[in-house]
Design an enzyme around this catalytic site. Structure first.
Site, PDB file in Angstrom:
ATOM      1  N   ASP A 267       0.981  -1.080  -0.096  1.00  0.00           N
ATOM      2  CA  ASP A 267      -0.055  -0.247  -0.258  1.00  0.00           C
ATOM      3  C   ASP A 267       0.898   1.192  -0.135  1.00  0.00           C
ATOM      4  O   ASP A 267       2.019   1.182   0.139  1.00  0.00           O
ATOM      5  CB  ASP A 267      -1.020   0.165   1.197  1.00  0.00           C
ATOM      6  CG  ASP A 267      -1.984   0.847   0.940  1.00  0.00           C
ATOM      7  OD1 ASP A 267      -2.021   1.678  -0.008  1.00  0.00           O
ATOM      8  OD2 ASP A 267      -2.974   0.881   1.856  1.00  0.00           O
TER       9      ASP A 267
HETATM   10  C1  BGC Z   1      -5.001   3.492  -0.096  1.00  0.00           C
HETATM   11  C2  BGC Z   1      -5.042   2.446  -1.037  1.00  0.00           C
HETATM   12  C3  BGC Z   1      -4.789   3.184  -2.452  1.00  0.00           C
HETATM   13  C4  BGC Z   1      -3.444   3.985  -2.243  1.00  0.00           C
HETATM   14  C5  BGC Z   1      -3.167   4.666  -3.684  1.00  0.00           C
HETATM   15  C6  BGC Z   1      -3.454   4.232  -0.279  1.00  0.00           C
HETATM   16  O1  BGC Z   1      -3.567   5.363   0.996  1.00  0.00           O
HETATM   17  O2  BGC Z   1      -5.105   2.691   1.244  1.00  0.00           O
HETATM   18  O3  BGC Z   1      -6.262   1.729  -1.013  1.00  0.00           O
HETATM   19  O4  BGC Z   1      -4.783   2.309  -3.599  1.00  0.00           O
HETATM   20  O5  BGC Z   1      -3.427   4.807  -1.393  1.00  0.00           O
HETATM   21  O6  BGC Z   1      -3.844   5.927  -3.617  1.00  0.00           O
END
Ligand code: BGC
Length: 751
Positions: A267
């Protein structure tokens, strides 16, 4: 592709690649896609320096990880989001204003799950795959398949269900539809990422049994049944170790037991340790915040960049760990449009908007109807539409899942379009949202403490809302019928986080009380007009005790996407017969959910999942707890009967067959839900678990035979001491119904 291979060879100064043997030609042929050429991958790895390898395994901009021009390996381009391709960010975090980046805004995935329609899951993926491909994206960061453990999680709208089986089935369709377009799915967030409070550090204390029975199965399904090419790690820890580089999760279970050969993408900012990331299965590190200059993160300093190089050069970690990551990244590149041919994508086309409409029509759930609905427009001269959400736009809110929608039909527009000039439609906002710091928790941890300034703002907003309320009630009094449209909102308008961030990333709600004075407003409307239908938006339920008894009709619309307003109107006026079914239990208050009454939420540093496997209806049904609306529940304007249950053995399978009949006078669709009830288990097991379902559309008087095959896994449980899946011989009851509390047919089967 042939031409590219030639260039590889020349640039790499090697003749190995020039010889175009037939297997390589085949591997680069579009029709053989997504076959991966491991031989080609081996050759490429052999040609790479350590620096080049490391470029492939960490971010090079906000949504790309690096490529190697010398070897003609492109960057891997990723995009949110789960219900529509996110706006174009360029290489930093700021949206590119001049980009033509509007996209189809589909209903959120909890609405998709409410359709209980497997075909729609697949078509949803096809739409996203086409739109992502048209925008040059190789990986779409979705679907979100974390289990809904507490109704307070601010991201529940991005997840599908409290039930692992329903989540898995719908997500598998999504993944297949998406990947058939040459765009990788990235199901997220692996695993047990069930709250936003303290999401970067919270340590989830959970048993192996609960992991395998509740939090893992949808991930296993997208890997083994859906063939997902990537998986996103989560922010949280599980039992002491960060999930993105978790030895048990990634190495033992995902890549070991389930045979996942794709890439684990972190993530954004979830990698916390170089050594663990190298050893425990993180393949691409994204988003790590080294932001001395916000638009110029120091990518060379990422955990899987310079620090990893030092560890390998010093001999502390063997380079083969990096090679394995590179191999997985190359597979991902080969499988997707990055290095393969998949034809052109398409975006903002009518068929995509049609799919958005279908999902909304089938996903909106009718929960209560004392006969008010469907409204007959011939009987109404004046209609009062009341509520801020009747005109609010939702697409560009909620966090990373935000979509720059091509258009969004609001409920008020949908109602006006449907009624034309036949009915006078009057609108009153009724209340205005305001930013109340005391009403949610943030990713930073604690419930936000309220500043004096904010308290004063809230006071002012509340008194302004009194005026709006009086105006709305006066309108309700003089109208022939009322439609109230309210519920939750998701905020996130610009930074920081915007006003009222209830259903949004990085936020959890504090409770389920209706916000902005809506409860009082609904009660007042009910007291002056007994023909008032309530439509609520939201990624979860609200407390209902104080307004539902006097409310004749209640429709839960989730966030129904760009065509949502039209679908709401069609259902209210009977042009569409509702068929959505709840993918989560609606209990009266958050305290009643097992994550609150038995386990902890949101914990403090650690969060104890003491409720174990008893999540959602598994708890409510086993302990015979009263709920407002059970899992799987949803009304129709027609009625259905279930009959003729037959349960037989065929080969290794148990075959469940029953008849569903439309006993009313309208076309409609019903979901036959199959639950398994073990009669004498040797360990504690839930009283029932969903193991199959089928949605059927039936004309009045028509019947259909539904056949659902259950393989042995449907009867297994994860043994808490033996730590493995066990099939216990004995007697099981097969139960069929249209919610977990409305079991119409039962039949015993011996295994
Ligand atoms: C989120 C993800 C997301 C990523 C990119 C993160 O903070 O938890 O679900 O895909 O950011 O934007």
């Amino acid at each position: 592709m042939k031409c590219k291979l030639l260039i590889f060879a020349v640039l790499a100064g090697s003749i190995i690649f020039i010889s175009c043997d037939s297997s390589r030609e085949q591997a680069s042929d579009a029709k053989d896609f997504p076959n991966v050429s491991e031989a080609k991958i081996d050759s490429l790895i052999n040609l790479m320096t350590l620096d080049e390898k490391l470029v492939l395994i960490h971010a090079g901009s906000s949504f790309t990880s690096g490529g190697i021009p010398r070897l003609n390996i492109p960057e891997l381009v990723k995009s949110d989001g789960p219900h529509g391709v996110r706006h174009e960010d360029g290489r930093g975090w700021a949206a590119l204003d001049d980009a033509d980046d509007e996209a189809t805004y589909l209903p959120v995935v909890i609405c998709l799950a409410s359709t209980w329609n497997k075909d729609l899951g697949y078509e949803y993926g096809v739409v996203l795959g086409n739109e992502a491909k048209e925008r040059g994206k190789h990986v779409l960061l979705g679907p979100g398949i974390n289990i809904i453990r507490s109704p307070l999680n601010g991201r529940n709208f991005e997840y599908l269900s409290e039930d692992p089986f329903l989540t898995g089935v719908m997500a598998v369709g999504y993944v297949k539809g998406l990947q058939e377009q040459g765009v990788a799915a990235c199901p997220k967030h692996f695993a047990a990422n069930n709250q936003e409070t303290d999401r970067h550090n919270i340590d989830v204390l959970v048993s192996k049994r609960a992991l395998h029975e509740i939090y893992f199965p949808a991930f296993r399904a997208v890997v083994q049944d859906g063939g997902a090419w990537s998986i996103m790690g989560a922010y949280n820890k599980i039992n002491g170790q960060y999930t993105t580089h978790h030895e048990y999760l990634n190495n033992v279970v995902l890549k070991g037991e389930w045979g996942f050969d794709g890439a684990v993408i972190s993530d954004w900012g979830s990698v916390k340790d170089t050594r663990e990331a190298l050893l425990y299965g993180t393949d691409i590190e994204m988003g790590t915040e080294l932001l001395r200059d916000f638009n110029n993160p120091e990518y060379d300093e990422f955990y899987l960049a310079r620090p990893a190089k030092e560890m390998i050069e010093s001999g502390e970690i063997d380079e083969s760990y990096v090679d394995d990551k590179v191999r997985r990244v190359l597979r991902l590149l080969q499988r997707t449009t990055a290095m393969g041919e998949h034809g052109p994508g398409k975006r903002n086309v009518e068929e995509h908007q049609q799919l958005a409409l279908e999902v909304a029509r089938e996903g909106i759930v009718l929960l209560k109807n004392d006969g008010l609905l469907p409204l007959d427009k011939r009987e109404i001269k004046t209609l009062a539409v009341i509520g801020h959400n009747a005109t609010r736009l939702f697409a560009e809110r909620g966090g990373s899942s935000q979509v720059n929608a091509l258009y969004e039909i609001t409920p008020l527009e949908g109602i006006k379009n449907l009624l034309g000039d036949d009915v006078e439609v009057m609108y009153a906002e009724g209340y205005e949202p305001y930013y109340d710091e005391s009403l949610f928790r943030g990713e930073g941890g604690d419930a936000a403490s309220q500043s004096t300034e904010n308290r004063q703002e809230v006071e002012l907003a509340r008194s302004a809302n009194k005026g709006l309320m009086d105006e709305a009630v006066a309108l309700a009094e003089k109208a022939d019928a009322v439609i109230f449209v309210g519920g939750w909102i998701h905020g996130h308008e610009g930074m920081p986080w915007g006003e009222g961030t209830y259903d949004a990333e990085a936020r959890d709600k504090l409770n389920l009380k209706l916000i902005f004075g809506q409860e009082e407003l609904i009660r007042k409307i009910n007291s002056v007009n007994d023909r008032a239908a309530v439509v609520l938006m939201g990624g979860s339920n609200v407390e209902m005790n104080n307004w539902l008894p006097d409310t004749p009709a209640y429709l839960h619309a989730w966030y129904p996407g760009m065509e949502g307003g039209r679908a709401i109107a069609e259902i209210l006026f009977g042009e569409i017969n509702p068929s959505g079914k709840l993918p989560m239990t609606f209990a009266d208050s958050h305290e009643e959910y097992p994550s609150h009454s038995i386990g902890e939420f949101p914990g403090d540093g650690t969060v104890d999942y003491a409720e174990d496997i008893y999540v959602g209806y598994r708890y409510f049904d086993t302990h015979e707890k009263q709920v407002a609306f059970p899992f799987g529940f949803g009304l129709s304007y027609t009625s259905f009967a279930f009959s003729d249950l037959k349960v037989t053995h065929r080969d290794d399978k148990v075959v469940v067959q029953c008849t569903v009949t439309n006993t009313g006078d309208r076309d409609g669709a019903e979901v036959a839900q199959v639950y398994i009830h073990p009669k004498n288990p040797s360990v504690d097991r839930p009283v029932r678990e969903l193991k199959g379902f089928e949605k059927v559309e039936l004309a009045p008087g028509a019947s259909a035979t539904v056949t659902i095959e259950l393989d042995k896994t449907a009867f297994k449980f994860y043994h808490p001491e033996e730590l493995k899946w066990v099939l216990e011989s004995g007697s099981y009851e097969v139960q069929v119904g249209n919610s977990s509390r409305d079991i119409e047919l039962r039949e015993e089967v011996m295994l």
